[in-house]
Design a protein around this motif. Sequence first.
Motif, PDB file in Angstrom:
ATOM      1  N   GLY A 153      -6.251  -3.992  12.082  1.00  0.00           N
ATOM      2  CA  GLY A 153      -6.706  -4.364  10.753  1.00  0.00           C
ATOM      3  C   GLY A 153      -6.184  -5.711  10.293  1.00  0.00           C
ATOM      4  O   GLY A 153      -5.514  -6.434  11.036  1.00  0.00           O
ATOM      5  N   PRO A 154      -6.468  -6.058   9.024  1.00  0.00           N
ATOM      6  CA  PRO A 154      -6.140  -7.390   8.496  1.00  0.00           C
ATOM      7  C   PRO A 154      -4.700  -7.510   8.020  1.00  0.00           C
ATOM      8  O   PRO A 154      -3.927  -6.554   8.060  1.00  0.00           O
ATOM      9  CB  PRO A 154      -7.120  -7.514   7.318  1.00  0.00           C
ATOM     10  CG  PRO A 154      -7.257  -6.103   6.824  1.00  0.00           C
ATOM     11  CD  PRO A 154      -7.217  -5.239   8.057  1.00  0.00           C
ATOM     12  N   GLU A 155      -4.362  -8.698   7.524  1.00  0.00           N
ATOM     13  CA  GLU A 155      -2.995  -8.999   7.104  1.00  0.00           C
ATOM     14  C   GLU A 155      -2.671  -8.521   5.688  1.00  0.00           C
ATOM     15  O   GLU A 155      -1.508  -8.522   5.303  1.00  0.00           O
ATOM     16  CB  GLU A 155      -2.750 -10.508   7.172  1.00  0.00           C
ATOM     17  CG  GLU A 155      -2.423 -11.026   8.542  1.00  0.00           C
ATOM     18  CD  GLU A 155      -1.172 -10.390   9.121  1.00  0.00           C
ATOM     19  OE1 GLU A 155      -0.103 -10.469   8.497  1.00  0.00           O
ATOM     20  OE2 GLU A 155      -1.275  -9.784  10.197  1.00  0.00           O
ATOM     21  N   LEU A 166      -7.634   4.042   5.237  1.00  0.00           N
ATOM     22  CA  LEU A 166      -8.771   4.845   5.692  1.00  0.00           C
ATOM     23  C   LEU A 166     -10.057   4.024   5.646  1.00  0.00           C
ATOM     24  O   LEU A 166     -10.914   4.146   6.537  1.00  0.00           O
ATOM     25  CB  LEU A 166      -8.911   6.100   4.842  1.00  0.00           C
ATOM     26  CG  LEU A 166      -7.756   7.108   4.903  1.00  0.00           C
ATOM     27  CD1 LEU A 166      -8.100   8.362   4.104  1.00  0.00           C
ATOM     28  CD2 LEU A 166      -7.400   7.473   6.335  1.00  0.00           C
ATOM     29  N   ASN A 167     -10.189   3.192   4.634  1.00  0.00           N
ATOM     30  CA  ASN A 167     -11.369   2.322   4.562  1.00  0.00           C
ATOM     31  C   ASN A 167     -11.430   1.388   5.769  1.00  0.00           C
ATOM     32  O   ASN A 167     -12.503   1.144   6.330  1.00  0.00           O
ATOM     33  CB  ASN A 167     -11.347   1.499   3.275  1.00  0.00           C
ATOM     34  CG  ASN A 167     -12.050   2.193   2.128  1.00  0.00           C
ATOM     35  OD1 ASN A 167     -12.665   3.241   2.305  1.00  0.00           O
ATOM     36  ND2 ASN A 167     -11.950   1.617   0.943  1.00  0.00           N
ATOM     37  N   VAL A 168     -10.292   0.849   6.170  1.00  0.00           N
ATOM     38  CA  VAL A 168     -10.258  -0.045   7.325  1.00  0.00           C
ATOM     39  C   VAL A 168     -10.655   0.712   8.596  1.00  0.00           C
ATOM     40  O   VAL A 168     -11.417   0.201   9.424  1.00  0.00           O
ATOM     41  CB  VAL A 168      -8.865  -0.685   7.476  1.00  0.00           C
ATOM     42  CG1 VAL A 168      -8.765  -1.462   8.790  1.00  0.00           C
ATOM     43  CG2 VAL A 168      -8.582  -1.626   6.308  1.00  0.00           C
ATOM     44  N   GLU A 172     -14.414  -0.805   6.840  1.00  0.00           N
ATOM     45  CA  GLU A 172     -14.528  -1.505   5.560  1.00  0.00           C
ATOM     46  C   GLU A 172     -13.295  -2.387   5.336  1.00  0.00           C
ATOM     47  O   GLU A 172     -12.411  -2.474   6.177  1.00  0.00           O
ATOM     48  CB  GLU A 172     -14.680  -0.493   4.423  1.00  0.00           C
ATOM     49  CG  GLU A 172     -15.846   0.467   4.589  1.00  0.00           C
ATOM     50  CD  GLU A 172     -17.203  -0.223   4.529  1.00  0.00           C
ATOM     51  OE1 GLU A 172     -17.280  -1.297   3.893  1.00  0.00           O
ATOM     52  OE2 GLU A 172     -18.165   0.297   5.111  1.00  0.00           O
ATOM     53  N   GLY A 173     -13.240  -3.025   4.170  1.00  0.00           N
ATOM     54  CA  GLY A 173     -12.096  -3.857   3.826  1.00  0.00           C
ATOM     55  C   GLY A 173     -10.924  -3.028   3.341  1.00  0.00           C
ATOM     56  O   GLY A 173     -11.068  -1.839   3.037  1.00  0.00           O
ATOM     57  N   PRO A 174      -9.735  -3.643   3.210  1.00  0.00           N
ATOM     58  CA  PRO A 174      -8.533  -2.922   2.781  1.00  0.00           C
ATOM     59  C   PRO A 174      -8.489  -2.737   1.268  1.00  0.00           C
ATOM     60  O   PRO A 174      -7.605  -3.260   0.580  1.00  0.00           O
ATOM     61  CB  PRO A 174      -7.399  -3.824   3.274  1.00  0.00           C
ATOM     62  CG  PRO A 174      -7.981  -5.201   3.193  1.00  0.00           C
ATOM     63  CD  PRO A 174      -9.437  -5.055   3.549  1.00  0.00           C
ATOM     64  N   LEU A 175      -9.442  -1.997   0.752  1.00  0.00           N
ATOM     65  CA  LEU A 175      -9.565  -1.792  -0.691  1.00  0.00           C
ATOM     66  C   LEU A 175      -9.305  -0.328  -1.032  1.00  0.00           C
ATOM     67  O   LEU A 175      -9.982   0.562  -0.502  1.00  0.00           O
ATOM     68  CB  LEU A 175     -10.960  -2.196  -1.174  1.00  0.00           C
ATOM     69  CG  LEU A 175     -11.380  -3.630  -0.857  1.00  0.00           C
ATOM     70  CD1 LEU A 175     -12.822  -3.867  -1.295  1.00  0.00           C
ATOM     71  CD2 LEU A 175     -10.441  -4.627  -1.528  1.00  0.00           C
TER      72      LEU A 175
END
Length: 526
Positions: A153-155, A166-168, A172-175
């Motif tokens: 996933g992202p930073e 869970l979205n990641v 999806e994005g880390p929201l």
Amino acid sequence: MGREHYLIPEAPYADWPSYLAATGGALTRARQTAPEALLATLAASGLRGRGGAGFATAVKWTALANHAATTKYVVMNAAEGEPGTFKDRFLLRKNPYAALEGLLIGAHVIGARAAYIAAKASFTPELARLRAAIAELEAAGLCEGLPIKLVEGPEEYLFGEEKALLNVIEGEGPLPRAPEYPPFEVGLFARPGAPNPCLVSNVETWARVSTIVAHGAASFRALGSGDTTGPLIYTVTGDVARPGVYELPAGITLRKLFNEVAGGPLPGRTFKAALSGVSSGVIPADKFDTPADFGSLQLLGAGLGSAGFMVFDDSASMPRVTQALARFLYVESCYQCSSCKNGLRIASGAIDELFDPRKATPDDPERAVIAVQRAPQGNRCYLPVQGATLIPSLIKRYRAEFDDQVRAPRQPTRQFRVPKLTDYDEASHRFSIDLTQELKRPDWTYDEAPVGAAPEVIAAGSEAAARVAAQAAANAGKAKATIRMELRVPEELAAELRALAERTHTDLAKQMEQALREWVEKKRGS
């Protein structure tokens, strides 16, 4: 006594057979034990989650085991990102097997269909160790058909928030999701009639399960404190002689942790304060006799969190510390909740003004406190609560320093940069820090890095640390942080605001700040 419950070996386990030879393992025993008996053992151990609020592990597991859903998942949160923390990554580098055993034991207890591990794509050594360890377990036939999927996933800081994680996993994005849908109720790939609940824990929590199953609840509970049983992996950074990652019984006093384990203050200095991540209040040095466990620190108005401590000596400027942490939270806010982003923006801006002779005013600290305390409104995650707890704590406890800063905004102060840790050299007790964090904008894009910039390893109190901090502050000042406002307001009010903006040539954000400034001035005068 109790060393069997320690997770970090002197040298990394080279492979699965080495791990079994040293520990005996727990997976085979767990699969020969009824889930109800394993739940009873967990409850007897008193294990609390090794991060966040320290929720009782057995309670979470029992809820998932009793859930009526036919599809369930186990998830390892390996997206460690709390400032000043490196425990999970250090554990994965030296012993990924204990956490994987715990994950598979959890799957056995709740009847999971699959397992997921989510980590930042930048965690190269940890991902390599996980891939190799998973391959070993699969080759040994120990996964029993349970797929273990590794997700990169992202930073973003919020990647570590369990609903965002869970979205990641879902692509999806880390929201963060709405708070009324926690993972143990609505989990992965949910749809009407199929909530697919998830058992989510961080790396250390999963790993602790393996030793409890292997060696029993009584010996685990004999370690630590009555509030927080067993060992903990502490990270200590900042103004100490020997920064590092240390596995110790929970409940060691902060004074012993900082003075004896981490080597004490730097020559000629004394301790001023400490912070456990960016989620709770400041701990002044006169409270360092407090046990480092969940309950004791909570009684102080602080918290244990992920047991990552940033330590400050008497040379630290607490307004500078507050400035850096306020900006970190503002930048990392996702802006799904406008009150969070705007409250943190106003607070961060007010603190920035303290260091600008043209803008510094006596109401800057108070505006920061008021703005940040109004950030948590219908929030999807805990981030605005973190700001509303941390920033007022620093300002109120060190108000004299803030008042001095207002009177002399040009005075030289020691810069502080948020310790977003990227690496740790155990032999030299040196951490590497992410230099790009200071280039990050509030919209999660980045300002252009200086030509030739590269990651740098710094030691606490060194000239390099001061130089990097000064460079980072200069870079942050150059960033053009623009945020797109997406406030939903009644059309009549929107029209009035647009008209006001046209008449005064002032945007909505400036209007909000001016209104708050006028209110504070009026309050101070009454």
